[in-house]
Design a protein around this motif. Structure first.
Motif, short mmCIF file in Angstrom:
data_model
loop_
_atom_site.label_atom_id
_atom_site.label_comp_id
_atom_site.label_asym_id
_atom_site.label_seq_id
_atom_site.Cartn_x
_atom_site.Cartn_y
_atom_site.Cartn_z
N GLU A 193 0.81 -1.21 0.00
CA GLU A 193 0.00 0.00 0.00
C GLU A 193 0.85 1.27 0.00
OE1 GLU A 193 0.49 -1.48 4.22
OE2 GLU A 193 0.01 -2.31 2.25
N ARG A 228 -3.26 0.30 -9.55
CA ARG A 228 -3.58 0.41 -8.12
C ARG A 228 -4.64 1.49 -7.88
NH1 ARG A 228 -0.11 3.19 -5.15
NH2 ARG A 228 1.56 2.61 -6.59
N GLN A 237 -10.12 -2.88 0.46
CA GLN A 237 -9.14 -1.82 0.25
C GLN A 237 -7.95 -2.35 -0.54
OE1 GLN A 237 -8.54 -1.11 4.43
NE2 GLN A 237 -9.88 0.71 4.44
N CYS A 238 -7.49 -1.57 -1.50
CA CYS A 238 -6.34 -1.99 -2.30
C CYS A 238 -5.08 -1.88 -1.46
CB CYS A 238 -6.22 -1.12 -3.55
SG CYS A 238 -4.90 -1.63 -4.66
N ILE A 239 -4.36 -2.98 -1.35
CA ILE A 239 -3.16 -3.02 -0.51
C ILE A 239 -1.90 -3.28 -1.33
CG2 ILE A 239 -4.40 -3.71 1.57
CD1 ILE A 239 -3.59 -6.60 0.96
#
Length: 225
Positions: free
Chosen positions: A21, A66, A102-104
């Motif tokens: 992230e 992302r 959530q994009c990590i």
């Protein structure tokens, strides 16, 4: 899961890696050599070295996948490695998500692009990875240019136009090539190159450098890691 992906990358001989992230990058040796970049989450080696053009393009595309939170596939025809040789590579980026959606980070890998021709369909051949390094010294550089277009079914007049030469010059060079190989026509030359495994060579001067989006896919459900 990120640690598992890193272990997977460490064992792979194909260029691949993972980001988190914070955009910290882990890249396996194959990817580091391909992009010729110094930075890595577990190493500060060469941290003051200016990133290569390929590395800069890679960082932009990784951030795009992302930020958009969507898988991204791009054909990058760029100078790679320490020798900066132009090659066609497909890069696939896959966003990684936690249980909250959530994009990590991302997982990504690269592979040589197998150029495909409709002629391969009609001749019942499978697409193969293109070779951008000269297979051998059987032809001069100018002869390779002519042979490349001849293998792709262009006639001498068409080849002359592309190479900004005269039709007679191309015909004369072809006759020299035929005599040196002991063949008599273009079909025999194609058969010769196919037997020798040198019919998939593309002179890098004819590759259009840059980035070309293959797909930017939407997904109905995000994979959770």
């Amino acid at each position: 899961m990120r640690k598992s992906l890193i272990r997977l990358c460490q064992r792979s001989t194909e260029p691949c890696g993972v980001t988190d992230e914070k955009s910290s990058i882990y890249a396996n040796p194959a990817l580091r050599n391909l992009l010729h970049f110094p930075r890595c989450v577990n190493s500060e080696e060469g941290a003051d070295v200016t990133p290569s053009d390929a590395m800069t393009v890679f960082e932009t595309q990784e951030k795009q996948a992302r930020d958009q939170k969507l898988p991204l596939c791009i054909l990058n025809i760029l100078p790679y490695g320490s020798e900066k040789k132009i090659q066609p590579y497909l890069f696939d980026f896959f966003p990684l998500f936690n249980e909250k959606g959530q994009c990590i980070g991302t997982f990504f890998y690269a592979r040589l692009f197998p150029f495909f021709s409709l002629l391969e369909c009609t001749e019942k051949k499978l697409p193969r990875t293109a070779a951008v390094q000269k297979p051998n010294k059987i032809f001069t550089e100018k002869e390779w240019d002519i042979v490349f277009f001849l293998l792709n079914r262009l006639g001498s007049k068409e080849i002359a136009k592309i190479l900004h030469s005269s039709h007679r010059t191309i015909e004369n060079r072809l006759q020299i090539i035929y005599e040196n190989l002991g063949v008599h026509n273009s079909e025999q030359l194609r058969n010769f190159c196919e037997r020798k495994g040198i019919d998939n060579y593309i002179p890098s001067k004819f590759l259009p450098t840059g980035s070309h989006v293959i797909s930017f896919s939407s997904v109905s459900q995000k994979n959770q890691f």
